[in-house]
Enzyme design. Structure first.
Site, mmCIF file in Angstrom:
data_model
loop_
_atom_site.group_PDB
_atom_site.id
_atom_site.type_symbol
_atom_site.label_atom_id
_atom_site.label_comp_id
_atom_site.label_asym_id
_atom_site.label_seq_id
_atom_site.Cartn_x
_atom_site.Cartn_y
_atom_site.Cartn_z
ATOM 1 N N GLU A 141 3.608 11.057 1.241
ATOM 2 C CA GLU A 141 4.367 10.239 0.337
ATOM 3 C C GLU A 141 3.749 10.265 -1.081
ATOM 4 O O GLU A 141 2.391 10.489 -1.256
ATOM 5 C CB GLU A 141 4.299 8.574 0.641
ATOM 6 N N CYS B 185 0.794 8.426 -7.771
ATOM 7 C CA CYS B 185 -0.105 8.122 -6.649
ATOM 8 C C CYS B 185 0.124 9.302 -5.799
ATOM 9 O O CYS B 185 1.332 9.371 -5.356
ATOM 10 C CB CYS B 185 0.296 6.835 -6.187
ATOM 11 N N CYS C 251 -4.365 9.259 8.260
ATOM 12 C CA CYS C 251 -5.629 8.907 7.920
ATOM 13 C C CYS C 251 -6.263 8.318 9.255
ATOM 14 O O CYS C 251 -5.863 7.793 9.890
ATOM 15 C CB CYS C 251 -5.559 7.737 6.902
ATOM 16 N N CYS D 257 -7.991 1.479 8.814
ATOM 17 C CA CYS D 257 -8.262 0.113 8.121
ATOM 18 C C CYS D 257 -6.924 -0.653 8.735
ATOM 19 O O CYS D 257 -5.803 -0.274 8.825
ATOM 20 C CB CYS D 257 -8.000 0.320 6.573
ATOM 21 N N CYS E 28 -3.506 -1.475 6.756
ATOM 22 C CA CYS E 28 -2.767 -0.269 6.328
ATOM 23 C C CYS E 28 -2.085 0.538 6.927
ATOM 24 O O CYS E 28 -2.220 0.690 8.293
ATOM 25 C CB CYS E 28 -4.025 0.824 5.460
ATOM 26 N N CYS F 112 1.524 2.341 0.612
ATOM 27 C CA CYS F 112 1.268 3.860 0.998
ATOM 28 C C CYS F 112 1.471 3.702 2.656
ATOM 29 O O CYS F 112 1.171 2.862 3.287
ATOM 30 C CB CYS F 112 0.024 4.167 0.928
HETATM 31 N N1 SAH Z 1 -8.256 5.953 1.469
HETATM 32 C C1 SAH Z 1 -8.339 5.467 0.290
HETATM 33 C C2 SAH Z 1 -7.314 5.428 -0.776
HETATM 34 C C3 SAH Z 1 -5.804 5.170 -0.210
HETATM 35 S S1 SAH Z 1 -5.278 3.372 -0.018
HETATM 36 C C4 SAH Z 1 -8.950 4.107 0.277
HETATM 37 O O1 SAH Z 1 -9.111 3.478 1.355
HETATM 38 O O2 SAH Z 1 -9.275 3.664 -1.002
HETATM 39 C C5 SAH Z 1 -5.163 2.822 -1.371
HETATM 40 C C6 SAH Z 1 -5.528 1.351 -1.761
HETATM 41 O O3 SAH Z 1 -4.551 0.605 -0.864
HETATM 42 C C7 SAH Z 1 -6.996 1.081 -1.110
HETATM 43 O O4 SAH Z 1 -7.565 0.134 -1.800
HETATM 44 C C8 SAH Z 1 -6.452 0.110 0.372
HETATM 45 O O5 SAH Z 1 -7.404 -0.503 0.899
HETATM 46 C C9 SAH Z 1 -5.038 -0.403 -0.351
HETATM 47 N N2 SAH Z 1 -4.301 -0.867 0.782
HETATM 48 C C10 SAH Z 1 -3.863 -0.114 1.865
HETATM 49 N N3 SAH Z 1 -3.103 -0.842 2.530
HETATM 50 C C11 SAH Z 1 -2.737 -1.925 1.964
HETATM 51 C C12 SAH Z 1 -1.830 -3.224 2.085
HETATM 52 N N4 SAH Z 1 -1.167 -3.513 3.124
HETATM 53 N N5 SAH Z 1 -1.806 -4.201 1.139
HETATM 54 C C13 SAH Z 1 -2.677 -3.996 0.175
HETATM 55 N N6 SAH Z 1 -3.243 -2.885 -0.141
HETATM 56 C C14 SAH Z 1 -3.436 -1.978 0.752
#
Ligand code: SAH
Length: 351
Positions: free
Chosen positions: A93, A106, A113, A117, A120, A333
């Site tokens: 994406e 972006c 991944c 997390c 995410c 994302c």
């Molecule tokens: N892997 C990297 C970059 C991708 S995620 C990282 O972890 O930073 C980009 C940002 O979006 C990160 O800060 C991540 O924690 C956040 N993110 C992921 N899922 C999310 C969600 N459901 N709501 C808000 N932020 C989210």
């Protein structure tokens, strides 16, 4: 013999390969500019190169394009989300955002991944592979072509963990900023990481001028380990130490990302802890309302983010609240790819 992915090569690498194959090295610059400045992705259209050399180039190299599988346009704010199909049938994406100063994009760095997390969507669809430098770069070139714009900022905040694909991301940054090519200053680039500590030290050595964004999301080790498994390997103390090192080495301020989640990290005590952790560090806090992911129950109360920003402010920490863009098209994302993967029943590849 497998063809070489020409869009992943730096100008020097391209020159070396041409020389190796008995061609003239100086041709590299000409070809590099066709690709990265004029954005011509067909050797036959490189008109100042002899027909004979064009035939040779086609034997040696391939130009890997991306295909728009799906495109969603926000009716609210002109955000456009692309689902791109890669040459091997996997999906990533890319999101194009419009601000009053220009366009920002972006990009994804991996297909899926590994970091897991909890909040995410990218983690839910699973990990397949890292992207090649060309596959990261082409998200930008293809989007610019499709939308008819030039982007003035790039954020590595799409699917994937950029520091888990370190070498290819560094090559990509080289291509993105090459003076003979795309020539975008890395001052306009942000790289977001969940906190792979040794790679933050490596990155600091390169002094690239980009903005390092660190996804913190909690200042408490137990809580952070719960929502971000990477914290079990690199805990908050080691992460903050690495950030301090990064700041002193590069002279650049670090951004901390903090998704404000009800009942997880948004209490007065959480604000206290965060303020204590970041006191005296040259940083900026970016608060994010958590994006709804259908498999999870995390949410941010309507007033939650602003309230948390106030709490931090009272404790001497300046925080901005990230604008939510493309809320009507699921611009968070990982959500489109996850849906495509579900649809195909195989984690994203077409077959
Ligand atoms: N892997 C990297 C970059 C991708 S995620 C990282 O972890 O930073 C980009 C940002 O979006 C990160 O800060 C991540 O924690 C956040 N993110 C992921 N899922 C999310 C969600 N459901 N709501 C808000 N932020 C989210």
């Amino acid at each position: 013999m497998e063809k070489i992915d020409i869009l992943s090569l730096s100008l020097d690498e391209l020159g070396d390969i041409l020389a190796e194959k008995g061609e003239k090295k100086f041709r590299a610059k000409q070809i590099f500019q066709w690709l990265h400045v004029k954005r011509i992705f067909d050797f036959d259209e490189m008109t100042d190169i002899s027909v004979q050399l064009r035939l040779r180039l086609k034997e040696i190299f391939c130009i890997n394009r991306l295909f728009v599988q799906k495109k969603l346009e926000s009716a609210i704010d002109n955000t456009v989300k692309y689902l791109y199909r890669l040459p091997d049938g996997n999906f990533v994406e890319t999101v194009l955002m419009e601000y009053n100063y220009g366009h920002s994009i972006c990009v994804s760095t991996q297909v899926g991944c590994k970091m897991g997390c909890r909040f995410c969507a990218s983690a839910i669809a699973g990990y397949i592979r890292s992207l090649e430098p060309s596959e990261i770069l082409m998200q930008i070139y293809e989007t610019e072509k499709d939308a008819g714009v030039r982007v003035s900022g790039v954020v590595l905040m799409g699917i994937g963990e950029p520091l888990d694909n370190y070498d290819n991301v560094i090559s990509f940054l080289g291509l993105l900023s090459d003076k003979n090519g795309n020539n975008l200053s890395l001052r306009h680039v942000s790289l977001s990481t969940c906190g792979i500590v040794p790679k933050i030290y490596e990155l600091a050595e390169l002094k690239l001028g980009l903005t390092l964004s660190v996804s913190l999301h909690s200042a408490d080790n137990d809580r952070r380990s719960e929502i971000m498994p990477v914290n079990r390997t690199y805990n908050i103390d080691s992460l903050i130490e690495a950030c301090r090192h990064y700041i002193s080495k590069t002279g650049r301020r670090v951004t901390f990302e903090y998704a404000v989640i009800d009942n997880v990290n948004s209490s007065d005590e959480d604000a206290d802890r965060l303020a204590r952790l970041l006191r005296g560090i040259n940083c900026h806090v970016n608060l994010i309302p958590v994006n709804k992911v259908k498999e999870r129950n995390y949410r941010t109360a309507r007033a939650g983010v602003a309230e948390f920003a106030k709490r931090l402010g009272r404790r001497g920490i300046n925080a901005t609240v990230r604008r939510t863009l493309g809320s009507d098209i699921e611009a968070a994302c990982g959500q489109l790819r996850r849906d495509a993967a579900e649809h195909n029943g195989n984690g994203g590849a077409e077959n």
